[in-house]
Scaffold this motif. Structure first.
Motif, short mmCIF file in Angstrom:
data_model
loop_
_atom_site.label_atom_id
_atom_site.label_comp_id
_atom_site.label_asym_id
_atom_site.label_seq_id
_atom_site.Cartn_x
_atom_site.Cartn_y
_atom_site.Cartn_z
N TYR A 1 -45.64 -6.13 107.28
CA TYR A 1 -45.64 -4.81 106.94
C TYR A 1 -46.70 -4.19 105.94
N GLY B 1 -39.33 -0.88 98.49
CA GLY B 1 -38.14 -0.20 98.06
C GLY B 1 -38.34 -0.26 96.49
N LYS C 1 -39.16 -4.79 103.21
CA LYS C 1 -38.39 -4.07 104.01
C LYS C 1 -38.93 -4.43 105.49
N GLY C 2 -40.21 -4.10 105.78
CA GLY C 2 -40.54 -4.05 106.94
C GLY C 2 -41.07 -5.60 107.53
N LEU D 1 -45.16 5.37 101.89
CA LEU D 1 -45.32 4.10 102.75
C LEU D 1 -44.90 3.02 101.87
N LYS E 1 -43.01 2.67 99.28
CA LYS E 1 -41.55 2.75 98.93
C LYS E 1 -41.07 1.96 100.13
N GLU E 2 -41.32 2.50 101.39
CA GLU E 2 -40.51 1.60 102.61
C GLU E 2 -40.99 0.46 102.72
N CYS F 1 -49.25 -1.06 106.14
CA CYS F 1 -49.30 -0.06 105.21
C CYS F 1 -50.49 0.15 104.70
#
Length: 244
Positions: free
Chosen positions: A235, A198, A230-231, A192, A194-195, A239
């Protein structure tokens, strides 16, 4: 073409001779102020080695990087978000066990680390013998013995810095193992994280801070440029809440 200026972070516990090393490296080429939005002193200096320019930031002396104080947050944020080319971690050779705690925390955050084993003259006076090569092997990064106030070891340190910024030193920092319960939570949280971040930030370290309930890190992450997350800006919170 303009020459690149390399950025060096200087971290360490209080009373390790960190500021002495800063003064030796920079001489009169330094200035102080406050970190933006903080009452914490910001000390910055410059030095030249082999015709290359280096900017060095003397981070506040801290015993940890767990964001329990403004000093710790400043030091943590600069290492993570400032992305220095090299982070020097200054340790007191006479109190190595106590000082290694901070070094291990920095090694969880970045692999571009040189450990400066300062006060070696005092250690010798006390009859202490330190196996520098073995310590370097265990930590997975260069260890340079110093007596900064006597300017001993400075040339070796400068050469090690130059080799690291030019990619001539490969490091493999030690990975601290925690209890089975914590490692299981890290493994669950890592995908999660890493999403969200990154390769921009060290995912294992971020996961550890989230597990510790480090809300100041969440705040800092959310205030980084949105393209780094990224999100999107919200985000990271999602997470954390979802995973913990």
């Amino acid at each position: 073409m303009n020459k690149r200026e390399y950025t060096i972070a200087l971290a360490g516990n209080p009373n390790t001779g960190k500021s002495t090393l800063f003064n030796v490296l920079t001489g009169l080429r330094q200035h102080t102020g406050n970190w933006p939005g903080k009452t914490v002193i910001h000390a910055e200096g410059f030095f030249t080695y082999k015709n290359e320019e280096y900017r060095i930031i003397d981070l506040p002396g801290t015993y940890s990087l767990y964001s329990n104080s403004a000093d710790e947050e400043v030091a943590r944020d600069f290492i993570i978000f400032g992305k220095p080319d090299v982070t020097l971690v200054v340790l007191d050779a006479t109190a190595l066990e106590r000082n290694l705690n901070l070094a291990l925390q920095v090694l969880e955050m970045t692999d571009r680390v040189i450990v400066c084993l300062n006060l070696m003259d005092e250690a010798k006076k006390k009859g202490m013998v330190i196996d520098i090569d073995n310590l370097s092997k265990k930590l997975g990064v260069p260890v340079v013995p110093l007596a900064a106030r006597n300017k001993e070891g400075i040339e070796e340190l400068l050469e090690t810095i130059a080799r690291m910024v030019h990619g001539k030193i490969q490091t493999k920092p030690i990975v601290v193992s925690y209890s089975r319960a914590i490692e299981e939570k890290i493994a669950k949280l890592l995908p999660l994280v890493k999403e969200v971040v990154g390769e921009e930030y060290p995912a294992r370290w971020v996961a550890l801070r989230l597990l510790d309930g480090d809300t100041s890190l969440l705040h800092a992450l959310q205030h980084q440029p949105h393209h780094l997350l990224k999100g999107g800006p919200n985000y990271a919170c999602h997470c954390s809440a979802k995973s913990i």
